[in-house]
Design a protein around this motif. Structure first.
Motif, PDB file in Angstrom:
ATOM      1  N   ASN A 121       0.808  -1.216   0.000  1.00 24.01           N
ATOM      2  CA  ASN A 121       0.000   0.000   0.000  1.00 24.01           C
ATOM      3  C   ASN A 121       0.841   1.265   0.000  1.00 24.01           C
ATOM      4  OD1 ASN A 121      -2.542  -1.021  -0.126  1.00 24.01           O
ATOM      5  ND2 ASN A 121      -2.836  -1.096   2.084  1.00 24.01           N
ATOM      6  N   GLY A 122       0.646   2.073  -1.032  1.00 26.97           N
ATOM      7  CA  GLY A 122       1.293   3.365  -1.099  1.00 26.97           C
ATOM      8  C   GLY A 122       2.717   3.377  -1.607  1.00 26.97           C
ATOM      9  N   PRO A 164       2.443   6.156   4.027  1.00 28.84           N
ATOM     10  CA  PRO A 164       2.305   6.524   2.618  1.00 28.84           C
ATOM     11  C   PRO A 164       1.040   6.089   1.893  1.00 28.84           C
ATOM     12  CG  PRO A 164       3.861   4.752   2.837  1.00 28.84           C
ATOM     13  CD  PRO A 164       3.492   5.170   4.233  1.00 28.84           C
ATOM     14  N   ALA A 165       0.199   5.261   2.465  1.00 26.53           N
ATOM     15  CA  ALA A 165      -0.941   4.742   1.707  1.00 26.53           C
ATOM     16  C   ALA A 165      -1.805   5.869   1.161  1.00 26.53           C
ATOM     17  CB  ALA A 165      -1.765   3.793   2.549  1.00 26.53           C
ATOM     18  N   LYS A 166      -2.344   6.670   2.024  1.00 29.02           N
ATOM     19  CA  LYS A 166      -3.151   7.803   1.585  1.00 29.02           C
ATOM     20  C   LYS A 166      -2.973   8.930   2.590  1.00 29.02           C
ATOM     21  CE  LYS A 166      -5.045   5.858  -1.974  1.00 29.02           C
ATOM     22  NZ  LYS A 166      -4.741   6.240  -3.318  1.00 29.02           N
ATOM     23  N   ASP A 206      -2.037   9.742  -2.744  1.00 29.09           N
ATOM     24  CA  ASP A 206      -0.854   9.016  -2.304  1.00 29.09           C
ATOM     25  C   ASP A 206       0.200  10.063  -1.950  1.00 29.09           C
ATOM     26  OD1 ASP A 206       0.469   9.816  -4.662  1.00 29.09           O
ATOM     27  OD2 ASP A 206       0.182   7.893  -5.631  1.00 29.09           O
TER      28      ASP A 206
END
Length: 196
Positions: free
Chosen positions: A73-74, A108-110, A123
């Motif tokens: 993720n991310g 870092p995902a969102k 992101d």
């Protein structure tokens, strides 16, 4: 709450050590073009002296083929999340996201941002690009870093390296050997040849 803040010297040491590790993987067998394939902050381990070591190298080969968005993720490069094919260039992108995580203190995902629209999620590379450069110090950098004096130039330098690593086009990203050199030039630290 419950986390130990990292000072700038340790963050820079982690960035340089992790970069050396990925560069070593990329350069250890030129004919195979080896990749790490799973770069993320939880795969950066610290030894007793605080030196960064990359773990989980090679695990990406055991993953199912196809899009791999949920596994990293991310961190995943745009081209790798579309077709599932990872390359040294997608490793560089993932490493750039790791640098952004070190600089911003954000997962870092969102990232939630009000500048782009109420409650919009971006992101982390997209979010940093949405912040005007003159506001980086106030809006982008981790507040824990702002307590330290005389590091803004180095922080901006590392942020620029991260943004180069996360360029949308894979051919616009530097090699990891070049990333190591750029990080070490921030403080004028020489790397020994064995790390290339």
């Amino acid at each position: 709450m419950g986390r130990i803040p990292l000072d700038w010297t340790n963050r820079l040491k982690i960035a340089a050590g992790a970069a050396r590790g990925v560069a070593f993987i990329h350069n250890s067998c030129k004919s195979l073009r080896l990749i790490h394939g799973y770069i993320k902050s939880t795969n950066v381990q610290l030894d007793k002296q605080g030196n960064a070591r990359m773990s989980d190298f090679g695990l990406s080969v055991f993953a199912r083929p196809g899009p791999v968005g949920g596994r990293c993720n991310g961190y995943l490069a745009p081209e790798a999340s579309e077709d599932g094919k990872q390359t040294q260039e997608s490793d560089v992108y993932s490493f750039g996201v790791l640098l952004l995580e070190l600089l911003t203190g954000k997962f870092p995902a969102k990232v939630k941002t009000e500048e782009v629209g109420f409650g919009a999620l971006l992101d982390i590379p997209m979010w940093v690009r949405s912040v005007p450069r003159k506001r980086w110090t106030l809006d982008v950098f981790d507040w824990d870093l702002m307590r330290h004096k005389d590091i803004e130039e180095e922080m901006v330098g590392l942020l620029q390296i991260a943004m180069t690593c996360t360029a949308a086009a894979p051919d616009q990203r530097p090699t990891m050997t070049h990333v190591v050199k750029m990080i070490e030039e921030l403080r004028g630290v020489e790397v020994s040849p064995c790390h290339h």
